[in-house]
Write a protein that holds these residues in place. Structure first.
Motif, PDB file in Angstrom:
ATOM      1  N   SER A  13      -0.885  -8.091  -4.068  1.00 24.13           N
ATOM      2  CA  SER A  13      -2.023  -7.378  -4.666  1.00 24.13           C
ATOM      3  C   SER A  13      -2.644  -8.168  -5.797  1.00 24.13           C
ATOM      4  CB  SER A  13      -1.563  -6.004  -5.174  1.00 24.13           C
ATOM      5  OG  SER A  13      -1.153  -5.202  -4.114  1.00 24.13           O
ATOM      6  N   ALA A  14      -1.794  -8.826  -6.608  1.00 25.62           N
ATOM      7  CA  ALA A  14      -2.322  -9.616  -7.737  1.00 25.62           C
ATOM      8  C   ALA A  14      -3.030 -10.872  -7.257  1.00 25.62           C
ATOM      9  CB  ALA A  14      -1.169  -9.984  -8.677  1.00 25.62           C
ATOM     10  N   THR A  60      -6.672  -9.921  -5.475  1.00 21.06           N
ATOM     11  CA  THR A  60      -7.234  -8.838  -6.278  1.00 21.06           C
ATOM     12  C   THR A  60      -8.535  -8.307  -5.690  1.00 21.06           C
ATOM     13  OG1 THR A  60      -6.382 -10.060  -8.159  1.00 21.06           O
ATOM     14  CG2 THR A  60      -7.771  -8.175  -8.644  1.00 21.06           C
ATOM     15  N   ASP A  79      -5.239  -5.314  -1.413  1.00 20.86           N
ATOM     16  CA  ASP A  79      -4.945  -4.853  -2.777  1.00 20.86           C
ATOM     17  C   ASP A  79      -5.258  -3.365  -2.921  1.00 20.86           C
ATOM     18  OD1 ASP A  79      -4.464  -4.743  -5.523  1.00 20.86           O
ATOM     19  OD2 ASP A  79      -6.549  -5.263  -5.984  1.00 20.86           O
ATOM     20  N   ARG A 104       2.059  -6.108 -10.162  1.00 28.16           N
ATOM     21  CA  ARG A 104       0.641  -6.488 -10.086  1.00 28.16           C
ATOM     22  C   ARG A 104       0.043  -6.662 -11.481  1.00 28.16           C
ATOM     23  NH1 ARG A 104      -4.357  -3.977 -10.289  1.00 28.16           N
ATOM     24  NH2 ARG A 104      -5.942  -4.815  -8.852  1.00 28.16           N
ATOM     25  N   SER A 105       0.333  -5.713 -12.362  1.00 25.17           N
ATOM     26  CA  SER A 105      -0.220  -5.790 -13.714  1.00 25.17           C
ATOM     27  C   SER A 105       0.296  -7.027 -14.453  1.00 25.17           C
ATOM     28  CB  SER A 105       0.163  -4.516 -14.482  1.00 25.17           C
ATOM     29  OG  SER A 105      -0.241  -4.595 -15.821  1.00 25.17           O
ATOM     30  N   MET A 124       1.524  -9.800 -13.145  1.00 29.87           N
ATOM     31  CA  MET A 124       1.039 -11.030 -12.516  1.00 29.87           C
ATOM     32  C   MET A 124      -0.425 -11.297 -12.859  1.00 29.87           C
ATOM     33  SD  MET A 124       3.279 -12.738 -10.688  1.00 29.87           S
ATOM     34  CE  MET A 124       2.309 -13.598  -9.465  1.00 29.87           C
ATOM     35  N   LEU A 125      -1.246 -10.235 -12.946  1.00 30.76           N
ATOM     36  CA  LEU A 125      -2.657 -10.428 -13.270  1.00 30.76           C
ATOM     37  C   LEU A 125      -2.836 -11.049 -14.653  1.00 30.76           C
ATOM     38  CD1 LEU A 125      -4.389  -7.214 -11.854  1.00 30.76           C
ATOM     39  CD2 LEU A 125      -4.608  -9.570 -11.047  1.00 30.76           C
TER      40      LEU A 125
END
Length: 306
Positions: free
Chosen positions: A120-121, A124, A129, A193-194, A196-197
């Motif tokens: 997902s990251a 994006t 995602d 995801r958060s 990794m972003l």
């Protein structure tokens, strides 16, 4: 590292004392009288008083707590009023069932959640995602017991792939572990995801790509390694929740674990067993946080504990 681990273990002692105090007061503030339960409603007063004296209930509350604390320090959790067995033996028999379910659910949560969060990251705002995050939102929002009932109906009753209740084989563990794992995977995916972003936009990631490294090396060696601390933090929080969730699901799937032992003991007002189970659950939460702290140092050598 060993000194830090020793200090953390020493710090667990006052926390454990606080847990014993909370469990002791909770049980003594709850309605019901263990002596009356043993003696029966029609017992003569002298029999009732004799039972109160044998249980130490005629002593001041602080003396009762001191006796309880002393027994816990010796590993003696008392005897069950209902089953007339040692509480430690009852918990030991049920704990293996609960721990097996909790560890299975936790393992599934990370095996599913981390890859989904990474994809997902990396992709994006793509369809993958958005579909992953919608699925994660659904599984986070669904109560575990309701998800368990849905899985029982679909995979147990309609398809007949797995037994819907009981314990004893790997097939019996699939649906309860999947119920625990899907809810946990949703949280792990969102956290991954958060984290990794935040990392993939850093300069060192752009530098790694500019050096010509493959995308897999950039993501798994450089980005994921620097995003792993929040994921480990979630492990410490989730471990205690997972054990508690396993206790709830054991009633749904009729498993002979800590959940059924706790509920049956509460209904029968078997206070020594209830105290013992709550104490073990509190200890599981503390050990989960300790384990997360140890993983911090293993995952990130920049972290130094003094």
């Amino acid at each position: 590292m060993y000194q830090y681990l020793l200090r953390r273990l020493m710090l667990l002692i006052p926390v454990l004392v606080g847990v014993t105090l909370a469990v002791f007061l909770l049980m003594h503030l709850a309605p019901g009288d263990p002596a009356l339960l043993i003696a029966g409603q029609n017992a003569p007063p002298e029999v009732y008083e004799r039972i109160r004296q044998s249980l130490g209930l005629d002593r001041p509350l602080y003396e009762q707590y001191a006796m309880f604390l002393g027994r816990v320090a010796r590993g003696d959790l008392g005897r069950s009023i209902l089953l007339h067995k040692r509480v430690a033996d009852l918990i030991a028999a049920a704990l293996s069932v609960t721990l097996g379910l909790a560890l299975g659910g936790m393992g599934l949560a990370y095996l599913i959640g981390v890859p989904v969060g990474i994809v997902s990251a990396v992709k994006t705002y793509s369809v993958v995602d958005q579909a992953s995050m919608v699925g994660a939102l659904i599984f986070v929002s669904v109560p575990p017991f309701w998800l368990g009932l849905i899985l029982m109906y679909v995979f147990g009753l309609c398809l007949g792939w797995f037994p819907i209740s009981g314990h004893g084989s790997l097939a019996h563990d699939v649906l309860p572990a999947l119920t625990l794992g899907l809810g946990g995977a949703a949280l792990v995916a969102r956290m991954t995801r958060s984290a990794m972003l935040e990392v993939v936009r850093q300069d060192f990631v752009r530098t790694a790509r500019a050096k010509g490294l493959s995308e897999q090396v950039v993501i798994y060696k450089h980005a994921l390694r620097n995003a792993v601390i929040p994921i480990i933090s979630l492990l410490g929080l989730r471990l205690g929740w997972t054990v508690g969730g396993a206790v709830t699901l054991e009633m749904v799937f009729s498993r002979p674990g800590m959940g059924r032992l706790l509920v049956n003991s509460i209904l029968a007002r078997d206070y020594p067993v209830v105290q013992g189970v709550l104490l073990v659950l509190g200890l599981a939460v503390m050990l989960g946080n300790l384990l997360a702290d140890v993983f911090y140092a293993v995952a990130d050598p920049r972290i130094k504990y003094r």
